[in-house]
Design a protein around this motif. Sequence first.
Motif, mmCIF file in Angstrom:
data_model
loop_
_atom_site.group_PDB
_atom_site.id
_atom_site.type_symbol
_atom_site.label_atom_id
_atom_site.label_comp_id
_atom_site.label_asym_id
_atom_site.label_seq_id
_atom_site.Cartn_x
_atom_site.Cartn_y
_atom_site.Cartn_z
ATOM 1 N N GLY A 92 0.618 -1.181 -0.021
ATOM 2 C CA GLY A 92 -0.138 -0.069 -0.053
ATOM 3 C C GLY A 92 0.880 1.285 -0.255
ATOM 4 O O GLY A 92 0.376 2.219 -0.243
ATOM 5 N N LEU A 93 2.005 1.129 0.237
ATOM 6 C CA LEU A 93 3.035 2.290 0.511
ATOM 7 C C LEU A 93 3.704 2.416 -0.934
ATOM 8 O O LEU A 93 4.588 3.494 -1.056
ATOM 9 C CB LEU A 93 4.157 2.098 1.509
ATOM 10 C CG LEU A 93 3.369 1.983 2.994
ATOM 11 C CD1 LEU A 93 4.342 1.740 3.670
ATOM 12 C CD2 LEU A 93 2.674 3.507 3.411
ATOM 13 N N ILE A 94 3.491 1.625 -1.921
ATOM 14 C CA ILE A 94 4.573 1.779 -3.248
ATOM 15 C C ILE A 94 4.098 3.090 -3.743
ATOM 16 O O ILE A 94 3.201 3.710 -3.983
ATOM 17 C CB ILE A 94 4.256 0.314 -3.973
ATOM 18 C CG1 ILE A 94 5.124 0.318 -4.937
ATOM 19 C CG2 ILE A 94 2.720 0.340 -4.650
ATOM 20 C CD1 ILE A 94 5.170 -1.288 -5.413
ATOM 21 N N GLU A 95 5.107 3.250 -4.702
ATOM 22 C CA GLU A 95 4.987 4.436 -5.714
ATOM 23 C C GLU A 95 3.769 4.095 -6.723
ATOM 24 O O GLU A 95 3.306 2.990 -6.982
ATOM 25 C CB GLU A 95 6.159 4.404 -6.604
ATOM 26 C CG GLU A 95 6.388 5.513 -7.647
ATOM 27 C CD GLU A 95 6.335 6.763 -7.193
ATOM 28 O OE1 GLU A 95 5.040 7.399 -6.618
ATOM 29 O OE2 GLU A 95 7.438 7.516 -7.082
ATOM 30 N N CYS A 96 3.380 5.187 -7.161
ATOM 31 C CA CYS A 96 2.417 5.406 -8.063
ATOM 32 C C CYS A 96 2.520 4.546 -9.177
ATOM 33 O O CYS A 96 3.691 4.568 -9.677
ATOM 34 C CB CYS A 96 2.240 6.779 -8.494
ATOM 35 S SG CYS A 96 0.322 7.014 -9.483
ATOM 36 N N ASP A 97 1.708 3.936 -9.800
ATOM 37 C CA ASP A 97 1.912 2.985 -11.081
ATOM 38 C C ASP A 97 1.881 4.042 -12.312
ATOM 39 O O ASP A 97 0.887 4.356 -12.538
ATOM 40 C CB ASP A 97 0.574 1.841 -11.329
ATOM 41 C CG ASP A 97 0.882 1.157 -12.388
ATOM 42 O OD1 ASP A 97 1.965 1.487 -13.194
ATOM 43 O OD2 ASP A 97 0.406 0.252 -12.595
ATOM 44 N N PHE A 98 3.050 4.458 -12.806
ATOM 45 C CA PHE A 98 2.954 5.252 -13.975
ATOM 46 C C PHE A 98 2.803 4.711 -15.183
ATOM 47 O O PHE A 98 2.588 5.360 -16.314
ATOM 48 C CB PHE A 98 4.547 6.090 -13.920
ATOM 49 C CG PHE A 98 4.825 7.021 -12.852
ATOM 50 C CD1 PHE A 98 3.721 7.642 -12.190
ATOM 51 C CD2 PHE A 98 5.891 6.743 -12.049
ATOM 52 C CE1 PHE A 98 3.898 8.465 -10.999
ATOM 53 C CE2 PHE A 98 5.990 7.609 -11.000
ATOM 54 C CZ PHE A 98 5.204 8.442 -10.443
ATOM 55 N N ALA A 134 -6.108 9.924 -7.999
ATOM 56 C CA ALA A 134 -7.296 9.525 -6.947
ATOM 57 C C ALA A 134 -7.042 8.040 -6.296
ATOM 58 O O ALA A 134 -7.344 7.800 -5.175
ATOM 59 C CB ALA A 134 -8.542 9.891 -7.789
ATOM 60 N N GLN A 135 -6.662 7.224 -7.244
ATOM 61 C CA GLN A 135 -6.557 5.884 -6.727
ATOM 62 C C GLN A 135 -5.313 5.764 -5.940
ATOM 63 O O GLN A 135 -5.298 4.855 -4.875
ATOM 64 C CB GLN A 135 -6.234 4.840 -8.032
ATOM 65 C CG GLN A 135 -7.643 4.775 -8.935
ATOM 66 C CD GLN A 135 -7.572 3.786 -10.230
ATOM 67 O OE1 GLN A 135 -6.524 3.874 -10.732
ATOM 68 N NE2 GLN A 135 -8.365 2.768 -10.360
ATOM 69 N N MET A 136 -4.236 6.400 -6.242
ATOM 70 C CA MET A 136 -2.993 6.391 -5.267
ATOM 71 C C MET A 136 -3.270 6.878 -4.036
ATOM 72 O O MET A 136 -2.930 6.304 -3.015
ATOM 73 C CB MET A 136 -1.973 7.166 -6.137
ATOM 74 C CG MET A 136 -0.703 7.283 -5.294
ATOM 75 S SD MET A 136 0.248 8.533 -6.052
ATOM 76 C CE MET A 136 -0.521 10.130 -5.455
#
Length: 219
Positions: A92-98, A134-136
């Motif tokens: 849950g702490l991972i970087e945004c999926d670009f 928003a999901q992030m």
Amino acid sequence: MTDATLPAPSTPPGTLLLLVRHGETPTTGTVLPGRAPGLHLSDRGRAQAERVAERLAGLRVDGIYSSPLERTCETAQPAAAGTGLEVNKNAGLIECDFGDWTGAALAELAGLPQWQTVQHTPSAFRFPNGESFAQMQARMVGTLEALCTAHAGGVVVCFSHADPIKAAVAHALGIHLDLFQRIAISPGSVSAISYVEGQAPAVLMVNSSLEPLSGLRAS
């Protein structure tokens, strides 16, 4: 029993949440690495990680959590060694999926028309084949709330990435996601949020890289 002798209502214990951005890497500020594996801390990044551990001295830490990416886990290791705790990887702490933008040079992305949306109305943007801001934010906030519940009344240190931390701070401040780009989160910096059940979170510190953290208390 009169009103004067009634016991004062108990206050729920406050939980102190420290959000740490990983230290510098060889590509910090030039590339959007996203979730691509294999990116490690630079020498400066390792020094920043050691500094975070030094700043935690004297603070009783109840849990250390990290994004599963190498650069965040490496930043968390000195803090874990100093506190005697293990680093718990938390997706849950991972970087945004670009998505398709993963690994792209920031200078090239800045020339795209979508870049203006990223900077000025990020709530409306979703990375191509990736995650929306928003999901992030929802993912990050939900993760932090769960960790605070698991360590109610304690101190939790979470090692993450710039955008998720900015989104969490914006949520705690009660500001719209479209304004989250105004928040600066530097490599190796610490931001502090106090969570008390039934109350709005309180932002105690943002983007701090200097002073000791032992004096912080949940409000």
